[in-house]
Design an enzyme around this catalytic site. Structure first.
Site, mmCIF file in Angstrom:
data_model
loop_
_atom_site.group_PDB
_atom_site.id
_atom_site.type_symbol
_atom_site.label_atom_id
_atom_site.label_comp_id
_atom_site.label_asym_id
_atom_site.label_seq_id
_atom_site.Cartn_x
_atom_site.Cartn_y
_atom_site.Cartn_z
ATOM 1 C CB SER A 148 -0.964 -0.043 1.184
ATOM 2 O OG SER A 148 -1.979 0.926 1.046
ATOM 3 C CD GLU A 193 -5.210 -4.181 -3.943
ATOM 4 O OE1 GLU A 193 -5.326 -3.767 -2.775
ATOM 5 O OE2 GLU A 193 -4.149 -4.657 -4.391
ATOM 6 C CG HIS A 235 -5.712 -2.330 0.310
ATOM 7 N ND1 HIS A 235 -4.844 -2.225 -0.753
ATOM 8 C CD2 HIS A 235 -5.267 -1.462 1.255
ATOM 9 C CE1 HIS A 235 -3.915 -1.324 -0.464
ATOM 10 N NE2 HIS A 235 -4.140 -0.856 0.748
#
Length: 507
Positions: free
Chosen positions: A209, A330, A416
């Protein structure tokens, strides 16, 4: 107090024992701990505490210490808002005095060993290198030295204001203090990792991320050149547009304009001094919380001279082997109708572009559920991979689609950040039951990642062959519930349409 309690208290007061591992680094001795064949050294300072007059300044050298320093417990988190249950945050307390790193190395190492440096995610607002999720023992058992770091976050790490600009030399780096911290940590690794059995000429940076964004930023940062030799980007965006340090642009205010707005919200006058800014309590800098896409991405002209996608398109990135990829669902919870910066990504589409892309998804519900993930993560990862491979660099693309049976989210795939415990082979840290297929997936991912750390190629051993993008740009490695599988890139048609859209709006 019972006799047992007295004994426990006495043991705690004694602290380190003569049997603990001790290493010497440039600043002094460190006394770690050994468990199950792995030595761990924690809360090692790699830069001076960025407090008082050092707030919003580049990281400074650490003062040396006398005698062995106890490195048995993790250090403080960097200042950040509440964690909302993210297992990647780590334990309190938090403090501005947080520039520390942690090292895991095999107890009986025969070096030099490859080094892997983890950069945590959390939107440049949350997270740390101290979370159990990122414990490095299981990767160290595979024959690498694992390093995790803390770096300044939020407005302490990514911020500028005209008063700060007025006090510094025009050539001084500014704004990206969190990235400067990452570079300082890599310099510490270069200078000291040999004491732990690590090879400073075999350093892999990897992150997820915002940590994945950090990896791509370090790949284009002049000050990071030569400090690492391989890179892994997990869900690291790629098409983001950063603020400039002092120049407002249509749709993107400068870091200094954002700093002025925050200072007014904190009750400071328009002509507030740098001294007044540094007097703001650290916790007050969290209100209102900065946002990653709008506040924490800065092209300052020194640390970062351009955005990631432009740098890769121009071949300006570090020429190192790269693993890059995303998860299959995600941002499944986010819709393109939302008002935030992610939801606005498709607003610039023409009617014809929207109609073609909408048709590629089939149902409107599928478009709404997946288009943001494709716009923000999946197409940008494919684009960066192809640009990097076209520049002659070994590049490996992946898609993570492992979903544990215990997963309560209606995501239709891997959400995610869900790959992190698999990469670290730390499934026991996520707080829910994991099954045999998860254990197999964790073994495969940790094996691939450490193989890449050793050689710059994830292939080797008994796992399926992972195609290289330059040789086969239409294929990737997909991590599935049934094991890793090399296959054609899923949903390539809609990614092609998104690539054409980006080419029109930002050629």
């Amino acid at each position: 107090m019972s006799v047992l309690s007295l004994l426990i208290a006495a043991m705690l007061m004694l602290g380190p024992t003569p049997d603990n591992p001790v290493v010497e680094v440039a600043q002094g001795g460190l006394e770690g701990r050994t468990a199950d064949g792995v030595d761990a050294f924690k809360a090692i300072p790699y830069a001076a505490p960025p407090v008082g007059p050092l707030r919003w300044r580049p990281p400074q050298p650490v003062a040396p210490w006398n005698g062995p320093r106890d490195a048995g417990e993790v250090g403080a988190l960097c200042i950040q808002p509440p964690a909302n249950g993210d297992p990647g945050v780590g334990p309190l307390p938090m403090s501005e005095d947080c520039l520390t790193l942690n090292v895991w190395t095999p107890h009986d190492w025969s070096g030099p060993l490859p080094v892997m440096v983890w950069i945590h995610g959390g939107g440049y607002n949350n997270g740390s290198g101290t979370a159990d999720l990122y414990g490095g023992a299981n990767l160290a058992r595979r024959g690498v030295v694992l390093v995790t770091i803390n770096y300044r976050l939020g407005r302490l790490g990514f911020f500028d204001h005209p008063a700060l600009a007025a006090e510094r030399d025009a050539s001084a780096p500014a704004g990206n203090y969190g990235v400067m911290d990452q570079v300082a940590a890599l310099e510490w690794v270069r200078d000291n990792i040999a004491a732990f059995g690590g090879d400073p000429d075999q350093v892999t940076i990897f992150g997820e991320s915002a940590g994945g964004v950090a990896v791509t930023q370090l790949m284009i940062a002049p000050s990071a050149r030569g400090l690492f030799h391989r890179a892994v980007v997990q869900s690291g965006l790629g098409r983001q547009r950063s603020a400039l340090l002092a120049e407002d642009r249509p749709g993107r205010r400068s870091a200094q304009s954002l700093g002025l707005t925050f200072a007014r919200s904190a009750g400071l006058p328009q002509d507030a001094t740098a001294e007044a800014l540094r007097a703001i309590p650290a916790e007050a800098l969290l209100r209102p919380a900065p946002t990653f896409y709008s506040d924490n991405l800065i092209v300052d002209g020194r640390v970062l001279t351009e955005d990631v996608i432009e740098a890769f398109a121009g071949g300006h990135q570090a020429a190192v082997p790269l693993v890059i990829g995303t998860n299959s669902a995600e941002f499944w919870w986010m819709r393109p109708s939302e008002a935030g910066p992610y939801g606005q990504t498709d607003d610039a589409m023409t009617d014809a572009e929207y109609d073609a892309l909408r048709a590629a998804y089939g149902e409107q519900d599928d478009y709404d559920a997946h288009v943001i993930s494709d716009l923000i993560f999946n197409e940008p990862a494919r684009r960066l991979a192809r640009l990097h491979a076209a520049a002659g660099n070994p590049t490996f693309l992946y898609r993570f689609d492992v979903v544990p049976a215990s997963n309560p989210e209606p995501s239709g795939g891997a959400t995610h950040a869900s790959e992190r415990p698999y990469v670290f082979d730390n499934l026991d840290t996520v707080g829910r039951p994991m099954g045999a297929r998860d254990e197999a997936a964790a073994t495969a991912m940790a094996d691939y990642w450490t193989a890449f750390g050793r050689t710059g190629d994830p292939n080797g051993g008994d796992h399926p062959a992972w195609p290289e993008v330059g040789a086969d740009p239409g294929r990737l490695m997909e991590f599935t519930n049934d094991g890793p599988e090399a296959k054609a890139i899923p949903f390539a048609e809609r990614l092609d349409l998104i690539e054409a859209f980006y080419a029109r709006i930002r050629p």
